[in-house]
Write a protein that holds these residues in place. Structure first.
Motif, PDB file in Angstrom:
ATOM      1  N   LEU A   1       0.845  -1.185   0.000  1.00 31.13           N
ATOM      2  CA  LEU A   1       0.000   0.000   0.000  1.00 31.13           C
ATOM      3  C   LEU A   1       0.884   1.241   0.000  1.00 31.13           C
ATOM      4  O   LEU A   1       1.742   1.414   0.867  1.00 31.13           O
ATOM      5  N   ALA A   2       0.686   2.112  -0.995  1.00 32.94           N
ATOM      6  CA  ALA A   2       1.300   3.439  -0.996  1.00 32.94           C
ATOM      7  C   ALA A   2       0.211   4.403  -0.542  1.00 32.94           C
ATOM      8  O   ALA A   2      -0.697   4.721  -1.303  1.00 32.94           O
ATOM      9  N   MET A   3       0.290   4.816   0.720  1.00 32.21           N
ATOM     10  CA  MET A   3      -0.796   5.576   1.348  1.00 32.21           C
ATOM     11  C   MET A   3      -0.447   7.044   1.480  1.00 32.21           C
ATOM     12  O   MET A   3       0.582   7.405   2.053  1.00 32.21           O
TER      13      MET A   3
ATOM     14  N   VAL B   1       3.936   2.131   2.755  1.00 31.60           N
ATOM     15  CA  VAL B   1       4.798   3.309   2.691  1.00 31.60           C
ATOM     16  C   VAL B   1       3.895   4.530   2.617  1.00 31.60           C
ATOM     17  O   VAL B   1       2.975   4.582   1.798  1.00 31.60           O
ATOM     18  N   ARG B   2       4.137   5.519   3.470  1.00 30.45           N
ATOM     19  CA  ARG B   2       3.300   6.714   3.531  1.00 30.45           C
ATOM     20  C   ARG B   2       4.058   7.908   2.958  1.00 30.45           C
ATOM     21  O   ARG B   2       5.269   8.028   3.135  1.00 30.45           O
ATOM     22  N   GLY B   3       3.315   8.773   2.287  1.00 36.11           N
ATOM     23  CA  GLY B   3       3.932   9.962   1.692  1.00 36.11           C
ATOM     24  C   GLY B   3       2.867  10.896   1.164  1.00 36.11           C
ATOM     25  O   GLY B   3       1.677  10.696   1.398  1.00 36.11           O
ATOM     26  N   ASP B   4       3.266  11.920   0.446  1.00 31.05           N
ATOM     27  CA  ASP B   4       2.329  12.907  -0.082  1.00 31.05           C
ATOM     28  C   ASP B   4       1.476  12.335  -1.209  1.00 31.05           C
ATOM     29  O   ASP B   4       1.889  11.413  -1.923  1.00 31.05           O
ATOM     30  N   PHE B   5       0.289  12.930  -1.376  1.00 33.91           N
ATOM     31  CA  PHE B   5      -0.605  12.559  -2.480  1.00 33.91           C
ATOM     32  C   PHE B   5      -0.128  13.237  -3.767  1.00 33.91           C
ATOM     33  O   PHE B   5      -0.886  13.969  -4.427  1.00 33.91           O
ATOM     34  N   THR B   6       1.101  13.015  -4.149  1.00 27.14           N
ATOM     35  CA  THR B   6       1.693  13.700  -5.298  1.00 27.14           C
ATOM     36  C   THR B   6       2.516  12.722  -6.124  1.00 27.14           C
ATOM     37  O   THR B   6       2.791  11.600  -5.690  1.00 27.14           O
ATOM     38  N   ARG B   7       2.939  13.165  -7.308  1.00 26.67           N
ATOM     39  CA  ARG B   7       3.814  12.341  -8.133  1.00 26.67           C
ATOM     40  C   ARG B   7       5.131  12.066  -7.416  1.00 26.67           C
ATOM     41  O   ARG B   7       5.620  10.941  -7.406  1.00 26.67           O
ATOM     42  N   SER B   8       5.697  13.135  -6.815  1.00 32.76           N
ATOM     43  CA  SER B   8       6.970  12.955  -6.116  1.00 32.76           C
ATOM     44  C   SER B   8       6.804  12.063  -4.898  1.00 32.76           C
ATOM     45  O   SER B   8       7.694  11.262  -4.563  1.00 32.76           O
ATOM     46  N   GLY B   9       5.647  12.185  -4.227  1.00 35.16           N
ATOM     47  CA  GLY B   9       5.383  11.313  -3.088  1.00 35.16           C
ATOM     48  C   GLY B   9       5.294   9.858  -3.515  1.00 35.16           C
ATOM     49  O   GLY B   9       5.799   8.956  -2.829  1.00 35.16           O
ATOM     50  N   GLY B  10       4.657   9.619  -4.668  1.00 32.57           N
ATOM     51  CA  GLY B  10       4.566   8.262  -5.186  1.00 32.57           C
ATOM     52  C   GLY B  10       5.912   7.728  -5.648  1.00 32.57           C
ATOM     53  O   GLY B  10       6.238   6.551  -5.451  1.00 32.57           O
TER      54      GLY B  10
ATOM     55  N   ASP C   1      -4.078   8.513  -8.037  1.00 29.76           N
ATOM     56  CA  ASP C   1      -3.467   8.367  -9.363  1.00 29.76           C
ATOM     57  C   ASP C   1      -2.113   9.057  -9.429  1.00 29.76           C
ATOM     58  O   ASP C   1      -1.180   8.563 -10.073  1.00 29.76           O
ATOM     59  N   MET C   2      -1.978  10.214  -8.775  1.00 26.42           N
ATOM     60  CA  MET C   2      -0.714  10.948  -8.829  1.00 26.42           C
ATOM     61  C   MET C   2       0.416  10.140  -8.207  1.00 26.42           C
ATOM     62  O   MET C   2       1.539  10.110  -8.725  1.00 26.42           O
ATOM     63  N   GLN C   3       0.118   9.482  -7.102  1.00 26.58           N
ATOM     64  CA  GLN C   3       1.126   8.612  -6.502  1.00 26.58           C
ATOM     65  C   GLN C   3       1.494   7.482  -7.463  1.00 26.58           C
ATOM     66  O   GLN C   3       2.664   7.127  -7.607  1.00 26.58           O
ATOM     67  N   ALA C   4       0.490   6.927  -8.113  1.00 33.25           N
ATOM     68  CA  ALA C   4       0.741   5.809  -9.036  1.00 33.25           C
ATOM     69  C   ALA C   4       1.624   6.238 -10.200  1.00 33.25           C
ATOM     70  O   ALA C   4       2.477   5.466 -10.657  1.00 33.25           O
TER      71      ALA C   4
END
Length: 355
Positions: free
Chosen positions: A195-197, A227-236, A258-261
């Motif tokens: 899970l990328a949360m 793994v937890r991070g921002d709801f962003t492309r860079s976070g993903g 979707d941005m994380q993906a």
């Protein structure tokens, strides 16, 4: 010494009034009002054309402040979103603007940048402008609405899956949508699903994580890495790098946006791995980028237009003034290639929707 004569003095041109337009078009001021306001009485097409021509030639600009005072309404609603650079929220804002325009309302859009202080400042600014209502996609699951309550300005919580006593809220069942996406990966035979949360300002528990856990538990599978991070492309991207470096590297990942993906896709490609051959991927939101990534993302799609229409209706439409309610709409799993569907030798369940 130069002496300015009266002929050289140019007095400022006075503003064009509704009477000026009526005189130019050869109609009454009431007819001009009907054309400008779109009613309440109908105007013959030829007459309306004359009025519109007069407005254009004279440069008439209706006085919005005077109109608002007369109607007791600014005919404007405010919208606060966390990130207008995120394609999902851009899509949501566009849908709210369209829904407001259908009812004759303008939209004031503000962006909080995922910052609680800025969100509260935006709410106060909208309240001071006496908008007719505010649609709030908050950075919190339980936002602070005191500024709107004290100004007696109605609000609707948009993209909100939780309960909000005393307020209208519109959203989807995050847990059910996430479970559907993870169930789909399980249907492809995956047993180690990460899970990328995305994280939120208050670090509240996100129900997408609950849906991920529900799916694994129901299938008798162990909890995969988180793994937890921002709801962003860079976070993903950062989440993808950490998951790939894990000793127990997952064979599938569910990303909470979707941005994380999109960021995860880059991390996987840079590692020389294949999606979905080495690692399958599903996500949440249903933004346009999900369809045009490579491979295209299998994603849980939120019914953005329906949600926007429900939110605006609760503020200024047919649902205005009714008892506040929580509206939860179904999501749909848009199946593309990132999960393994459409790939030779791959199999999986068909498209479904939450209930």
């Amino acid at each position: 010494m130069y002496s300015m004569t009266t002929s050289a003095v140019h007095t400022p041109r006075s503003p064009v009034t509704r009477k000026d337009v009526a005189r130019y078009a050869g109609v009454s001021t009431a007819v001009v009002s009907y054309v400008v306001n779109g009613g309440p009485k109908k105007v013959a097409p030829a007459t309306e054309a004359k009025v519109q021509d007069a407005i254009r030639v004279l440069g008439y600009r209706p006085n919005a402040a005077a109109r608002a005072l007369k109607l007791g309404s600014s005919e404007t609603i405010g919208l606060v979103i966390p990130d207008n650079s995120n394609p999902f929220f851009s899509l949501l804002a566009h849908a709210v603007e369209d829904a407001a325009a259908e009812l004759g309302y303008a939209l004031l859009l503000t962006n909080s940048d995922g910052n609680l202080a800025k969100e509260r400042r935006n709410i106060r600014n909208l309240a001071s402008r006496q908008v007719d209502g505010v649609v709030l996609a908050s950075v919190l699951f339980e936002p602070d609405l005191e500024a709107l309550e004290s100004a007696e300005i109605p609000a609707v919580l948009l993209n909100h899956g939780g309960n909000a006593p005393g307020f209208n809220s519109v959203g989807v069942d995050l847990a059910a949508g996430a479970k559907m996406a993870v169930d789909h990966l399980i249907g492809h035979g995956h047993t180690n699903i990460a899970l990328a949360m995305g994280t939120n300002v208050a670090n509240d528990f996100d129900r997408r994580e609950h849906g991920w856990l529900q799916a694994l538990t129901a299938a008798g599978l162990p909890e995969g890495p988180i793994v937890r991070g921002d709801f962003t492309r860079s976070g993903g991207y950062a989440a993808g790098q950490r998951l790939l470096a894990s000793p127990n590297r997952p064979t599938a990942i569910f990303a909470s946006s979707d941005m994380q993906a999109i960021g995860i896709l880059r991390a996987i490609h840079e590692a020389g791995l294949d999606v979905p051959g080495d690692i399958a991927l599903t996500s949440f939101d249903g933004s346009a980028e999900a369809e045009y990534s490579w491979p295209a993302l299998t994603t849980v799609e939120q019914p953005v237009r329906i949600m926007a229409e429900a939110a605006v209706s609760a503020l200024v439409g047919t649902s205005r003034g009714q008892e506040p309610e929580q509206r939860i709409f179904p999501t749909e799993l848009r199946i593309r290639q990132s999960c393994g569907c459409g790939v030779p030798g791959a199999s999986g369940p068909s498209r479904g929707s939450t209930t």
